[in-house]
Structure formats: structure tokens, C-alpha cells
Design a protein around this motif. Structure first.
Motif, PDB file in Angstrom:
ATOM      1  N   GLU A  33      23.552 -16.639 -11.151  1.00  0.00           N
ATOM      2  CA  GLU A  33      23.731 -15.220 -11.472  1.00  0.00           C
ATOM      3  C   GLU A  33      22.591 -14.500 -11.820  1.00  0.00           C
ATOM      4  O   GLU A  33      22.074 -13.381 -11.439  1.00  0.00           O
ATOM      5  N   PHE A  34      21.979 -15.116 -13.043  1.00  0.00           N
ATOM      6  CA  PHE A  34      20.731 -14.674 -13.517  1.00  0.00           C
ATOM      7  C   PHE A  34      19.476 -14.542 -12.509  1.00  0.00           C
ATOM      8  O   PHE A  34      18.927 -13.548 -12.513  1.00  0.00           O
ATOM      9  N   MET A  35      19.427 -15.415 -11.810  1.00  0.00           N
ATOM     10  CA  MET A  35      18.427 -15.444 -10.536  1.00  0.00           C
ATOM     11  C   MET A  35      18.544 -14.318  -9.594  1.00  0.00           C
ATOM     12  O   MET A  35      17.771 -13.582  -9.040  1.00  0.00           O
ATOM     13  N   GLY A  36      19.890 -13.913  -9.386  1.00  0.00           N
ATOM     14  CA  GLY A  36      20.532 -12.815  -8.544  1.00  0.00           C
ATOM     15  C   GLY A  36      20.157 -11.554  -9.093  1.00  0.00           C
ATOM     16  O   GLY A  36      19.388 -10.610  -8.510  1.00  0.00           O
ATOM     17  N   VAL A  37      20.308 -11.509 -10.465  1.00  0.00           N
ATOM     18  CA  VAL A  37      19.934 -10.139 -11.052  1.00  0.00           C
ATOM     19  C   VAL A  37      18.654  -9.888 -11.136  1.00  0.00           C
ATOM     20  O   VAL A  37      18.030  -8.699 -11.042  1.00  0.00           O
ATOM     21  N   ASP A  84      13.412 -11.198  -1.424  1.00  0.00           N
ATOM     22  CA  ASP A  84      14.600 -11.539  -0.403  1.00  0.00           C
ATOM     23  C   ASP A  84      14.792 -12.692  -0.150  1.00  0.00           C
ATOM     24  O   ASP A  84      16.041 -13.035  -0.315  1.00  0.00           O
ATOM     25  N   ASN A  85      14.095 -13.759  -0.337  1.00  0.00           N
ATOM     26  CA  ASN A  85      14.277 -15.193  -0.125  1.00  0.00           C
ATOM     27  C   ASN A  85      15.227 -15.595  -1.464  1.00  0.00           C
ATOM     28  O   ASN A  85      15.963 -16.430  -1.334  1.00  0.00           O
ATOM     29  N   LEU A  86      14.782 -15.116  -2.789  1.00  0.00           N
ATOM     30  CA  LEU A  86      15.289 -15.630  -3.743  1.00  0.00           C
ATOM     31  C   LEU A  86      16.751 -15.131  -3.819  1.00  0.00           C
ATOM     32  O   LEU A  86      17.874 -15.858  -4.004  1.00  0.00           O
ATOM     33  N   LEU A  87      17.217 -14.074  -3.453  1.00  0.00           N
ATOM     34  CA  LEU A  87      18.264 -13.481  -3.299  1.00  0.00           C
ATOM     35  C   LEU A  87      19.202 -14.417  -2.220  1.00  0.00           C
ATOM     36  O   LEU A  87      20.357 -14.388  -2.583  1.00  0.00           O
ATOM     37  N   ASP A  88      18.577 -14.410  -1.231  1.00  0.00           N
ATOM     38  CA  ASP A  88      19.390 -15.114  -0.016  1.00  0.00           C
ATOM     39  C   ASP A  88      19.754 -16.563  -0.685  1.00  0.00           C
ATOM     40  O   ASP A  88      20.911 -16.875  -0.525  1.00  0.00           O
ATOM     41  N   LEU A  89      18.716 -17.311  -1.367  1.00  0.00           N
ATOM     42  CA  LEU A  89      19.236 -18.437  -1.937  1.00  0.00           C
ATOM     43  C   LEU A  89      20.162 -18.520  -2.889  1.00  0.00           C
ATOM     44  O   LEU A  89      21.025 -19.389  -3.030  1.00  0.00           O
ATOM     45  N   ASN A  96      28.480 -17.598  -1.143  1.00  0.00           N
ATOM     46  CA  ASN A  96      28.687 -16.206  -0.636  1.00  0.00           C
ATOM     47  C   ASN A  96      28.214 -16.305   0.802  1.00  0.00           C
ATOM     48  O   ASN A  96      28.392 -15.569   1.645  1.00  0.00           O
ATOM     49  N   GLY A  97      27.202 -17.284   1.050  1.00  0.00           N
ATOM     50  CA  GLY A  97      26.707 -17.483   2.248  1.00  0.00           C
ATOM     51  C   GLY A  97      25.528 -16.217   2.696  1.00  0.00           C
ATOM     52  O   GLY A  97      25.361 -15.245   1.932  1.00  0.00           O
ATOM     53  N   LEU A  98      24.963 -16.317   3.690  1.00  0.00           N
ATOM     54  CA  LEU A  98      23.945 -15.344   4.107  1.00  0.00           C
ATOM     55  C   LEU A  98      24.549 -14.128   4.751  1.00  0.00           C
ATOM     56  O   LEU A  98      25.340 -14.432   5.658  1.00  0.00           O
ATOM     57  N   GLY A  99      24.123 -12.937   4.444  1.00  0.00           N
ATOM     58  CA  GLY A  99      24.589 -11.833   5.196  1.00  0.00           C
ATOM     59  C   GLY A  99      24.070 -11.499   6.583  1.00  0.00           C
ATOM     60  O   GLY A  99      22.849 -11.791   6.485  1.00  0.00           O
ATOM     61  N   LEU A 100      24.932 -11.193   7.483  1.00  0.00           N
ATOM     62  CA  LEU A 100      24.302 -11.305   8.824  1.00  0.00           C
ATOM     63  C   LEU A 100      24.767  -9.697   9.475  1.00  0.00           C
ATOM     64  O   LEU A 100      25.735  -9.147   9.206  1.00  0.00           O
ATOM     65  N   GLU A 136      18.187 -12.302  29.483  1.00  0.00           N
ATOM     66  CA  GLU A 136      19.780 -12.021  29.047  1.00  0.00           C
ATOM     67  C   GLU A 136      19.619 -11.280  27.994  1.00  0.00           C
ATOM     68  O   GLU A 136      19.135 -11.655  27.019  1.00  0.00           O
ATOM     69  N   PRO A 137      20.850 -10.616  27.578  1.00  0.00           N
ATOM     70  CA  PRO A 137      21.148 -10.016  26.412  1.00  0.00           C
ATOM     71  C   PRO A 137      21.420 -10.868  25.289  1.00  0.00           C
ATOM     72  O   PRO A 137      22.207 -11.766  25.451  1.00  0.00           O
ATOM     73  N   VAL A 138      21.085 -10.358  24.043  1.00  0.00           N
ATOM     74  CA  VAL A 138      21.137 -11.252  22.628  1.00  0.00           C
ATOM     75  C   VAL A 138      21.737 -10.495  21.799  1.00  0.00           C
ATOM     76  O   VAL A 138      21.595  -9.410  21.512  1.00  0.00           O
ATOM     77  N   THR A 139      23.010 -11.094  21.274  1.00  0.00           N
ATOM     78  CA  THR A 139      23.697 -10.614  20.066  1.00  0.00           C
ATOM     79  C   THR A 139      23.476 -11.515  18.994  1.00  0.00           C
ATOM     80  O   THR A 139      23.577 -12.615  18.924  1.00  0.00           O
ATOM     81  N   CYS A 140      22.690 -10.795  17.912  1.00  0.00           N
ATOM     82  CA  CYS A 140      22.144 -11.507  16.742  1.00  0.00           C
ATOM     83  C   CYS A 140      21.794 -10.837  15.732  1.00  0.00           C
ATOM     84  O   CYS A 140      21.517  -9.394  15.823  1.00  0.00           O
ATOM     85  N   ASP A 141      21.279 -11.188  14.711  1.00  0.00           N
ATOM     86  CA  ASP A 141      20.760 -10.473  13.412  1.00  0.00           C
ATOM     87  C   ASP A 141      19.164 -10.542  13.640  1.00  0.00           C
ATOM     88  O   ASP A 141      18.618 -11.619  13.376  1.00  0.00           O
ATOM     89  N   ALA A 142      18.527  -9.383  14.494  1.00  0.00           N
ATOM     90  CA  ALA A 142      17.052  -9.718  14.658  1.00  0.00           C
ATOM     91  C   ALA A 142      16.224  -9.903  13.349  1.00  0.00           C
ATOM     92  O   ALA A 142      15.331 -10.789  13.689  1.00  0.00           O
ATOM     93  N   GLN A 143      16.491  -9.494  12.303  1.00  0.00           N
ATOM     94  CA  GLN A 143      15.665  -9.543  11.146  1.00  0.00           C
ATOM     95  C   GLN A 143      15.682 -10.911  10.555  1.00  0.00           C
ATOM     96  O   GLN A 143      14.776 -11.503  10.041  1.00  0.00           O
ATOM     97  N   ARG A 144      16.909 -11.571  10.444  1.00  0.00           N
ATOM     98  CA  ARG A 144      17.270 -13.148  10.276  1.00  0.00           C
ATOM     99  C   ARG A 144      16.458 -13.708  11.091  1.00  0.00           C
ATOM    100  O   ARG A 144      15.727 -14.873  10.771  1.00  0.00           O
ATOM    101  N   ILE A 145      16.630 -13.632  12.405  1.00  0.00           N
ATOM    102  CA  ILE A 145      15.971 -14.431  13.364  1.00  0.00           C
ATOM    103  C   ILE A 145      14.504 -14.143  13.279  1.00  0.00           C
ATOM    104  O   ILE A 145      13.605 -15.276  13.275  1.00  0.00           O
ATOM    105  N   GLY A 146      13.858 -13.165  13.043  1.00  0.00           N
ATOM    106  CA  GLY A 146      12.457 -12.962  12.785  1.00  0.00           C
ATOM    107  C   GLY A 146      12.069 -13.600  11.538  1.00  0.00           C
ATOM    108  O   GLY A 146      11.023 -14.384  11.225  1.00  0.00           O
ATOM    109  N   GLN A 147      12.899 -13.792  10.420  1.00  0.00           N
ATOM    110  CA  GLN A 147      12.643 -14.393   9.076  1.00  0.00           C
ATOM    111  C   GLN A 147      12.607 -15.790   9.473  1.00  0.00           C
ATOM    112  O   GLN A 147      11.654 -16.413   9.136  1.00  0.00           O
ATOM    113  N   LEU A 148      13.669 -16.291  10.297  1.00  0.00           N
ATOM    114  CA  LEU A 148      13.399 -17.588  10.448  1.00  0.00           C
ATOM    115  C   LEU A 148      12.129 -18.230  11.387  1.00  0.00           C
ATOM    116  O   LEU A 148      11.560 -19.232  10.944  1.00  0.00           O
TER     117      LEU A 148
END
Length: 214
Positions: A33-37, A84-89, A96-100, A136-148
Motif C-alpha cells: 500500500e505504501f508503494m501504491g501511495v 505507472d509500472n510501480l502502480l501496476d506492480l 487487484n490485477g491490471l486494469g484494462l 482483421e479488427p482487434v479488440t484490446c487495450d492498445a496502451q497495454r499492448i504498446g507497453q508490452l
């Protein structure tokens, strides 16, 4: 009496162990929680620095000073990415998992080409061999794919053989998006594969290769 005494001692030891385990879990939760804050509160000052750099860039005329401001902008972008990476971790570690943010008909080809272009500019000595075929059309989180993909390509650059190309293949087939990143570096040792996705764990590399294993 001896059996009863042993039983009571075992129960006491078990209770003590459970107490210590509970304390460790609470300490771990508070740490996460401290790392998140910390990550959350760092966003505002970094944003202020970035905003100030944009304002200064419009008023500075000296090439030397403009280069310094651009360096500040580049650093704030990297800092924001780290936050952003720190908050994701932290989200993952707290369960809580990663938000998509899933979107339909994403221009994934444009996202991937932009990432390759950005890395090409920062690594002018490296050739990128790309094959992006996503009609073909893609349904995804473009920002997450870009980060990946950005992280995978960055690792491929860091651990690849000098002067050898880095490859990126993206295809859409059978309602799936498939992305492959490759280089011509040394293969990952078999003994390290089991720990590949554990945070803060990384294999041995050259002295110039630094990182946290995230």
C-alpha cells in the motif's frame, strides 16, 4: 501426561507460528500500500515538471538551452513510465490485477509501428525487421499492448547481439492477435526460465546491462 504436554506445546507453537504469519502478511500488505501511495503521489510533481518544461520550450531560443529542456522532457516521460509500472506492480501484488481499457477495432498496426519508430530513433545503429499483418479488427487495450511490446523490444535490444537486427511479427488469425519479438542474442538459460516472470528476478548479463527484473 507427557502426551498431553506435547500436544499443548505443539498447539502453542502452532498458535505462535500463525501469529507471526499474520504479522508478516499485514506488514507485506502495508508495504504494498505504501508503494501504491508513493507512486500515486509522485505523479503530480512529475506532471508539474513536464508542464514547466513545455512552457520553457516555447520561450527559449538558445539551442543549448532547448536541448537541456528536451532532456528534462525525456526524463519526465521515463519517470512517468516508471511510476505507472510501480502502480501496476502494486495492483497485481495486492490482488487487484491490471486494469484494462478494451476498445473495438483498434489500429494495432499503427500502435506497433509508432513504438518501432520511437525505438529506431533512440537506437539508430539497430535494424528492425518488422512484419505487421493485422487486417482483421482487434479488440484490446492498445496502451497495454504498446507497453508490452515496448518492454519486449527494449529487452531484445538490451540482450541482443551487437549489430544484429531485432524482429517484430504481428498477425491476426482465427480471432487472435499474435505478436512475436526476437533477437539474435544468447538464449535464456534453461535454469532461469522458471523465474522469468517473477518480479525483481533477472538473469546474469553484461556489466553494462542494468535493471530491476520487472
Amino acid at each position: 501426561a507427557e502426551i498431553i504436554g506435547n500436544q499443548l506445546e505443539a498447539e502453542d507453537n502452532y498458535a505462535e507460528m500463525q501469529k507471526k504469519l499474520s504479522i508478516e502478511r499485514e506488514t507485506s500488505r502495508l508495504r504494498e500500500e505504501f508503494m501504491g501511495v508513493l507512486g500515486h503521489d509522485l505523479r503530480n510533481p512529475v506532471a508539474s515538471v513536464a508542464s514547466g518544461a513545455r512552457i520553457l520550450l516555447r520561450t527559449i531560443e538558445s539551442d543549448r538551452e532547448r536541448n537541456v529542456i528536451k532532456l528534462i522532457q525525456s526524463s519526465t516521460i521515463r519517470m512517468s513510465s516508471m511510476i505507472d509500472n510501480l502502480l501496476d506492480l502494486t495492483r497485481v501484488r495486492l490482488g487487484n490485477g491490471l486494469g484494462l481499457n478494451l476498445e473495438r477495432d483498434v489500429d494495432i498496426a499503427g500502435t506497433l509501428r509508432q513504438i518501432v519508430e520511437e525505438l529506431s530513433q533512440s537506437h539508430p545503429g539497430t535494424t528492425f525487421e518488422t512484419n505487421i499483418d493485422t487486417p482483421e479488427p482487434v479488440t484490446c487495450d492498445a496502451q497495454r499492448i504498446g507497453q508490452l511490446v515496448s518492454n519486449l523490444l527494449g529487452n531484445a535490444l538490451t540482450h541482443g547481439a551487437d549489430g544484429k537486427p531485432v524482429g517484430l511479427i504481428a498477425t491476426t488469425t482465427d480471432d487472435q492477435l499474435k505478436i512475436e519479438v526476437s533477437n539474435q542474442g544468447e538464449p535464456i538459460p534453461e535454469g532461469q526460465l522458471a523465474n522469468l516472470f517473477k518480479p525483481y528476478v533477472r538473469g546474469d548479463g553484461r556489466p553494462s546491462q542494468q535493471g530491476l527484473g520487472l
